[in-house]
Scaffold this motif. Sequence first.
Motif, short mmCIF file in Angstrom:
data_model
loop_
_atom_site.label_atom_id
_atom_site.label_comp_id
_atom_site.label_asym_id
_atom_site.label_seq_id
_atom_site.Cartn_x
_atom_site.Cartn_y
_atom_site.Cartn_z
N ASN A 94 26.27 17.39 37.37
CA ASN A 94 24.83 17.46 36.77
C ASN A 94 24.81 18.21 35.58
N HIS A 95 23.69 18.05 34.74
CA HIS A 95 23.44 18.96 33.79
C HIS A 95 22.22 19.74 33.91
N ALA A 96 21.99 20.72 33.17
CA ALA A 96 20.68 21.69 33.64
C ALA A 96 19.57 20.85 33.15
N ALA A 97 19.58 20.39 31.97
CA ALA A 97 18.37 19.55 31.47
C ALA A 97 18.01 18.43 32.60
N ALA A 98 18.77 17.53 32.84
CA ALA A 98 18.61 16.56 33.65
C ALA A 98 18.06 16.90 34.91
N LEU A 99 18.40 17.97 35.50
CA LEU A 99 18.14 18.51 36.83
C LEU A 99 16.49 18.91 36.72
N VAL A 100 16.12 19.66 35.41
CA VAL A 100 15.05 20.06 35.11
C VAL A 100 13.92 18.92 34.97
N ALA A 101 14.48 17.87 34.40
CA ALA A 101 13.71 16.67 34.02
C ALA A 101 13.40 15.94 35.50
N SER A 105 25.82 19.86 41.43
CA SER A 105 26.86 20.77 40.87
C SER A 105 26.76 20.81 39.46
N ILE A 106 26.67 22.26 38.90
CA ILE A 106 26.68 22.33 37.56
C ILE A 106 27.77 23.45 37.19
N ALA A 107 28.07 23.45 35.75
CA ALA A 107 29.12 24.32 35.33
C ALA A 107 28.55 24.82 34.11
N GLY A 108 28.66 25.98 33.64
CA GLY A 108 28.38 26.62 32.39
C GLY A 108 28.79 28.10 32.38
N ARG A 109 28.31 28.65 31.13
CA ARG A 109 28.41 30.20 30.93
C ARG A 109 27.44 31.04 31.57
N MET A 110 28.07 31.95 32.05
CA MET A 110 26.99 32.99 32.89
C MET A 110 26.27 33.79 31.99
N MET A 111 25.13 33.49 31.89
CA MET A 111 24.16 34.44 30.73
C MET A 111 23.55 35.50 31.18
N LEU A 112 23.16 35.52 32.38
CA LEU A 112 22.21 36.67 33.00
C LEU A 112 22.84 36.74 34.41
N LYS A 113 22.81 37.86 35.31
CA LYS A 113 23.11 38.12 36.45
C LYS A 113 22.22 39.36 37.02
N ARG A 114 21.78 39.18 38.00
CA ARG A 114 21.09 40.28 38.96
C ARG A 114 21.66 40.35 40.22
N VAL A 115 22.47 41.32 40.82
CA VAL A 115 23.03 41.54 42.05
C VAL A 115 22.00 42.24 42.62
N MET A 116 21.50 41.86 44.03
CA MET A 116 20.55 42.71 45.02
C MET A 116 21.11 42.56 46.33
N ARG A 139 19.69 25.83 30.29
CA ARG A 139 19.94 26.72 31.56
C ARG A 139 19.57 26.32 32.78
N MET A 140 20.17 26.65 33.98
CA MET A 140 19.71 26.77 35.17
C MET A 140 20.07 27.74 36.03
N GLN A 141 19.11 28.41 36.73
CA GLN A 141 19.49 29.35 37.66
C GLN A 141 19.96 28.95 38.89
N ILE A 142 21.01 30.13 39.31
CA ILE A 142 21.53 29.81 40.73
C ILE A 142 21.31 31.00 41.51
N ASP A 144 31.45 34.67 31.68
CA ASP A 144 32.58 33.67 32.34
C ASP A 144 31.89 32.51 32.48
N ILE A 145 32.59 31.60 32.52
CA ILE A 145 32.58 30.16 32.82
C ILE A 145 32.58 29.90 34.28
N VAL A 146 31.56 29.51 35.03
CA VAL A 146 31.22 29.47 36.38
C VAL A 146 30.97 28.03 36.76
N ALA A 147 31.41 27.63 37.98
CA ALA A 147 30.95 26.32 38.44
C ALA A 147 30.22 26.62 39.89
N ALA A 148 29.19 25.96 40.14
CA ALA A 148 28.20 26.08 41.31
C ALA A 148 27.88 24.82 41.92
N GLU A 149 27.76 24.75 43.10
CA GLU A 149 27.52 23.64 44.04
C GLU A 149 26.39 24.10 44.94
#
Length: 511
Positions: free
Chosen positions: A49-56, A74-85, A99-102, A124-129
């Motif tokens: 999947n791509h971010a824009a298609a999922l949002v649409a 499943s998406i892949a892309g460059r990690m632009m933001l990160k918040r560890v809690m 962009r898509m939040q994981i 980093d280039i990250v994949a997520a499912e």
Amino acid sequence: MSENTSASPSPVQDENQLITERREKLKTLRATAAAAGVAAFPNDFKPGNHAAALVAAHGEKDTEQLAQEATIASIAGRMMLKRVMGKASFATLQDSTGRMQIYVQREAIGEEAYADFKHWDLGDIVAAEGTVFKTKTGELSLHATRVRMLTKSLRPLPDKFHGMADQEQKYRQRYVDLITDESARARFTARSKTVSGIRQFMVEHDFLEVETPMLHPIPGGANAKPFVTHHNALDQEMFLRIAPELYLKRLIVGGFERVFEINRSYRNEGISVRHNPEFTMMEFYAAYWNYQDLMTYTEDLVRDAALKAQGTLQLSYGGKPVDLAPAFERLTIVEAVQKYTQAGDGVFDTVWLINALQKLGMNEAKHKLSTRSLASLQVLYFEETVEEKLWQPTFIMEHPTEISPLARANDQRPEVTERFELYITGREFGNGFSELNDAEDQAARFNAQMNAKESGDDEAMYYDADFIRALEYGMPPTGGCGIGIDRLMMLLTDSASIRDVILFPALRREA
């Protein structure tokens, strides 16, 4: 604050230190991957999947509907933001569409994977499912069941709020500019779509797309200084193309009645906000057309490009409106001078023009005013006083024969040619004319150019004997035009500099 929580290094951490830290992480990653018998930079993941298609597809659905559907993505892309809690974290991945939040939860991906994830860096280039859902704040996200690092980024990204502040650095490191500036990505996406649209427009009007040489034994097709190189196998001097014109007209001689080429050309001249030594233009030629036909067609083409790029004919450039909807004004050089200056009928007088040009700061030593013809003085005065005033689309017609060596002279007034230049926002966008198809006249024009070159004009044309030979076989009456793609994109994307619309503009080598 950890580097992972923002898009820029802490003030106390310089870039070299951060790069060193990232290289150490990569060293550890390589060792861990080797021990497990896997690649440190895996290439076996394919995003479904791509971010824009999922949002649409899911952006308007509520939390309950998403929970019922339980869509796996499943998406892949460059990690632009990160918040560890603690036991759960959020990250934002950026792919080519958006962009898509994981949502990364220790319980969902496992203790070891989560520990690794916490040490990953922005860039980093990250994949997520996982499963598509909405957070409490209503943001469409992916609840990850698996995350993988595909590529380790060794350099920190610029500040997430300010991006790259240095304009030259944006041009030099366009890859970083595209990562961090959404408007830059949109600008070059618009350029791609515009060029594709122009190609479609040409084909729909029965033009045949062709390719002509970029290495020329004789530079021709424009008054310009060429780049020179040497062909080792042929042991001869060659020139990078300054224009495809003479080859395209050879094809008209050969029987193709409508041809075009979207081409890269090279001119060894100055660099400015309007000029790059390597540039893109579209040249087209149509048998049985004259310069009036060309102006009508060019007007339609520019409108079509604007509609495809922006969806409107009412544009804005530098904060000022540009309206492509009305018929483009058509003025001769003399009419334009009379309309936009106080010259009046005095424009026809050589003495008046020399005096007027001297008042503008020109002198005999540099500009050789006294040896210029009346037509040459008129053009010079036009360039100095009128060009920048032509904000709305305007065709300037009937350039002097002496400065238009490839254009057909007007049958009633042979001192001027059936030529035009298109001006918008005070700059030239296109140049076209009824082509000169008289072989003997063309040979005489080339000889005049050679005389000019011998007198010191390094932009004058060479004598092209093969082109003359082609004309001697007979070329039908033809109209031809060149349109600057880079300048057109400056207009359509409201860009101040030609470097803003060229992915990799010419720059001085880094020290």
